[in-house]
Design a protein around this motif. Structure first.
Motif, PDB file in Angstrom:
ATOM      1  N   CYS A   1       0.851  -1.189   0.000  1.00 26.87           N
ATOM      2  CA  CYS A   1       0.000   0.000   0.000  1.00 26.87           C
ATOM      3  C   CYS A   1       0.890   1.243   0.000  1.00 26.87           C
ATOM      4  CB  CYS A   1      -0.931  -0.004   1.201  1.00 26.87           C
ATOM      5  SG  CYS A   1      -0.061  -0.134   2.742  1.00 26.87           S
ATOM      6  N   CYS A   2       0.253   2.369  -0.230  1.00 25.97           N
ATOM      7  CA  CYS A   2       1.009   3.625  -0.247  1.00 25.97           C
ATOM      8  C   CYS A   2       1.407   3.967   1.190  1.00 25.97           C
ATOM      9  CB  CYS A   2       0.149   4.732  -0.851  1.00 25.97           C
ATOM     10  SG  CYS A   2       0.874   6.366  -0.662  1.00 25.97           S
ATOM     11  N   THR A   3       2.685   4.244   1.394  1.00 21.55           N
ATOM     12  CA  THR A   3       3.157   4.508   2.757  1.00 21.55           C
ATOM     13  C   THR A   3       2.767   5.905   3.243  1.00 21.55           C
ATOM     14  OG1 THR A   3       5.261   5.141   1.784  1.00 21.55           O
ATOM     15  CG2 THR A   3       5.123   2.933   2.707  1.00 21.55           C
ATOM     16  N   VAL A   4       2.221   6.734   2.327  1.00 22.82           N
ATOM     17  CA  VAL A   4       1.812   8.082   2.744  1.00 22.82           C
ATOM     18  C   VAL A   4       0.320   8.108   3.072  1.00 22.82           C
ATOM     19  CG1 VAL A   4       1.691  10.518   2.090  1.00 22.82           C
ATOM     20  CG2 VAL A   4       3.645   9.127   1.376  1.00 22.82           C
ATOM     21  N   CYS A   5      -0.545   7.681   2.103  1.00 23.84           N
ATOM     22  CA  CYS A   5      -1.993   7.787   2.340  1.00 23.84           C
ATOM     23  C   CYS A   5      -2.632   6.450   2.717  1.00 23.84           C
ATOM     24  CB  CYS A   5      -2.697   8.380   1.118  1.00 23.84           C
ATOM     25  SG  CYS A   5      -2.757   7.242  -0.280  1.00 23.84           S
ATOM     26  N   GLY A   6      -1.891   5.344   2.544  1.00 23.53           N
ATOM     27  CA  GLY A   6      -2.426   4.041   2.947  1.00 23.53           C
ATOM     28  C   GLY A   6      -3.291   3.362   1.902  1.00 23.53           C
ATOM     29  N   CYS A   7      -3.472   3.988   0.730  1.00 21.45           N
ATOM     30  CA  CYS A   7      -4.323   3.360  -0.289  1.00 21.45           C
ATOM     31  C   CYS A   7      -3.660   2.091  -0.806  1.00 21.45           C
ATOM     32  CB  CYS A   7      -4.609   4.332  -1.435  1.00 21.45           C
ATOM     33  SG  CYS A   7      -3.240   4.527  -2.587  1.00 21.45           S
ATOM     34  N   GLU A   8      -4.501   1.143  -1.215  1.00 21.41           N
ATOM     35  CA  GLU A   8      -3.969  -0.118  -1.715  1.00 21.41           C
ATOM     36  C   GLU A   8      -3.365   0.097  -3.098  1.00 21.41           C
ATOM     37  OE1 GLU A   8      -5.660  -4.599  -2.159  1.00 21.41           O
ATOM     38  OE2 GLU A   8      -6.794  -3.183  -0.944  1.00 21.41           O
TER      39      GLU A   8
ATOM     40  N   VAL B   1       4.920   4.385  -2.850  1.00 20.98           N
ATOM     41  CA  VAL B   1       4.125   5.608  -2.719  1.00 20.98           C
ATOM     42  C   VAL B   1       3.231   5.683  -3.959  1.00 20.98           C
ATOM     43  CG1 VAL B   1       4.251   8.126  -2.556  1.00 20.98           C
ATOM     44  CG2 VAL B   1       6.037   6.744  -1.518  1.00 20.98           C
ATOM     45  N   CYS B   2       1.954   6.012  -3.775  1.00 22.54           N
ATOM     46  CA  CYS B   2       1.065   6.077  -4.940  1.00 22.54           C
ATOM     47  C   CYS B   2       1.405   7.315  -5.777  1.00 22.54           C
ATOM     48  CB  CYS B   2      -0.406   6.063  -4.522  1.00 22.54           C
ATOM     49  SG  CYS B   2      -0.980   7.609  -3.810  1.00 22.54           S
ATOM     50  N   ARG B   3       0.900   7.296  -7.018  1.00 20.65           N
ATOM     51  CA  ARG B   3       1.280   8.346  -7.959  1.00 20.65           C
ATOM     52  C   ARG B   3       0.933   9.745  -7.434  1.00 20.65           C
ATOM     53  NH1 ARG B   3       3.442   7.977 -12.933  1.00 20.65           N
ATOM     54  NH2 ARG B   3       3.511   5.727 -12.805  1.00 20.65           N
ATOM     55  N   SER B   4      -0.274   9.882  -6.860  1.00 17.71           N
ATOM     56  CA  SER B   4      -0.653  11.242  -6.438  1.00 17.71           C
ATOM     57  C   SER B   4       0.162  11.695  -5.223  1.00 17.71           C
ATOM     58  CB  SER B   4      -2.162  11.338  -6.174  1.00 17.71           C
ATOM     59  OG  SER B   4      -2.520  10.456  -5.156  1.00 17.71           O
ATOM     60  N   CYS B   5       0.471  10.768  -4.302  1.00 13.48           N
ATOM     61  CA  CYS B   5       1.273  11.159  -3.131  1.00 13.48           C
ATOM     62  C   CYS B   5       2.729  11.452  -3.501  1.00 13.48           C
ATOM     63  CB  CYS B   5       1.248  10.069  -2.067  1.00 13.48           C
ATOM     64  SG  CYS B   5      -0.328   9.921  -1.221  1.00 13.48           S
ATOM     65  N   SER B   6       3.181  10.864  -4.626  1.00 11.97           N
ATOM     66  CA  SER B   6       4.596  11.036  -4.978  1.00 11.97           C
ATOM     67  C   SER B   6       4.879  12.402  -5.595  1.00 11.97           C
ATOM     68  CB  SER B   6       5.034   9.940  -5.953  1.00 11.97           C
ATOM     69  OG  SER B   6       4.426  10.143  -7.214  1.00 11.97           O
TER      70      SER B   6
END
Ligand SMILES: [Zn+2]
Length: 256
Positions: free
Chosen positions: A157-164, A180-185
């Motif tokens: 999952c994304c280590t910033v927002c937790g999304c799968e 990290v997901c694309r938007s959080c990165s």
């Protein structure tokens, strides 16, 4: 003088003065032990051949005022295929460096000892110094080291927002400890992009067993990149500087 016994693996040794030898022994029950073997470099020393690097030994120590003293040493196992092989020696040095820089004296660390022992044994036993495999062994060590230390990379999952992470994760941050997901990165510094082979190796090694390492077929470029990443990862989260890997890189540059 109080005495105690311990079994362990010699991960560092050097001369002290004319004939004494300092040994740093990594043990399952007492963490790292530093001790002096008096007269170990004398021709007729009773320690002759026993306190060599990467020997597994059973020792008796006397407690000294500043340094403990090796009073007896028996060999349990010898890994003599490492010191004479340039690549094996340098990759094993990186592993030893992590132990030396993170482990304290007299603190039990059974899981880390077992991991260290098994990886060094494998380094010793492989027939030819296939550098990709040596790198894989070191990455395997680093990943499992980070698990034992409690900061294994998170890849599901994304280590910033937790999304799968629905698709294969491909964006990684050392600082955030995983994918990290694309938007959080966006807008964050230190973001690393992986290709499929690199990500496949990292996720595969996170859950594989030592005997499964030979199943991975990867290029030198991929193993080098993941090794660099894990070195940065362990250095950042353990707050250490791994100088032996920097040395290996320097050698490579000079060869190429
Ligand atoms: Zn996110």
């Amino acid at each position: 003088m109080p005495t105690y016994k311990a079994k362990g693996l010699i991960i560092k040794s050097y001369r002290l003065g004319e004939a004494d030898k300092i040994v740093k022994i990594f043990t399952p029950d007492m963490g790292l032990i530093s001790a002096v073997a008096k007269g170990a470099f004398n021709m007729k020393s009773r320690f002759s051949g026993r306190l060599e690097l990467y020997n597994v030994i059973d020792c008796e120590f006397s407690q000294g005022r500043t340094l403990d003293i090796v009073s007896q040493a028996e060999i349990l196992e010898i890994f003599n295929g490492i010191s004479g092989d340039f690549l094996k020696f340098n990759y094993t040095q990186s592993l030893s460096e992590m132990i030396l820089k993170t482990q304290s004296e007299k603190a039990a660390s059974y899981n880390l000892f077992k991991l260290t022992y098994l990886v060094i044994k494998k380094m010793n036993n492989i027939d030819d110094s296939n550098e990709v495999f040596l790198q894989m062994l070191l990455i395997f060590f680093m990943i499992n080291f980070s698990k034992i230390m409690g900061y294994a990379p998170m890849l599901k999952c994304c280590t910033v927002c937790g999304c799968e992470m629905l698709k294969n994760p491909e964006i990684f941050s050392v600082k955030y400890g995983g994918t990290v997901c694309r938007s959080c990165s966006s807008g964050k510094s230190g973001i690393i992009f992986f290709n499929d082979e690199e990500m496949h190796l990292l996720t595969g090694l996170l859950s594989c067993r030592l005997e499964e390492l030979t199943d991975f077929k990867v290029s030198y470029r991929t193993s080098s990149r993941i090794l660099d990443l894990m070195a940065e990862y362990v250095s950042f989260h353990s707050e250490i500087n791994l100088s032996s890997l920097a040395y290996l890189k320097k050698i490579h540059k000079n060869i190429v």
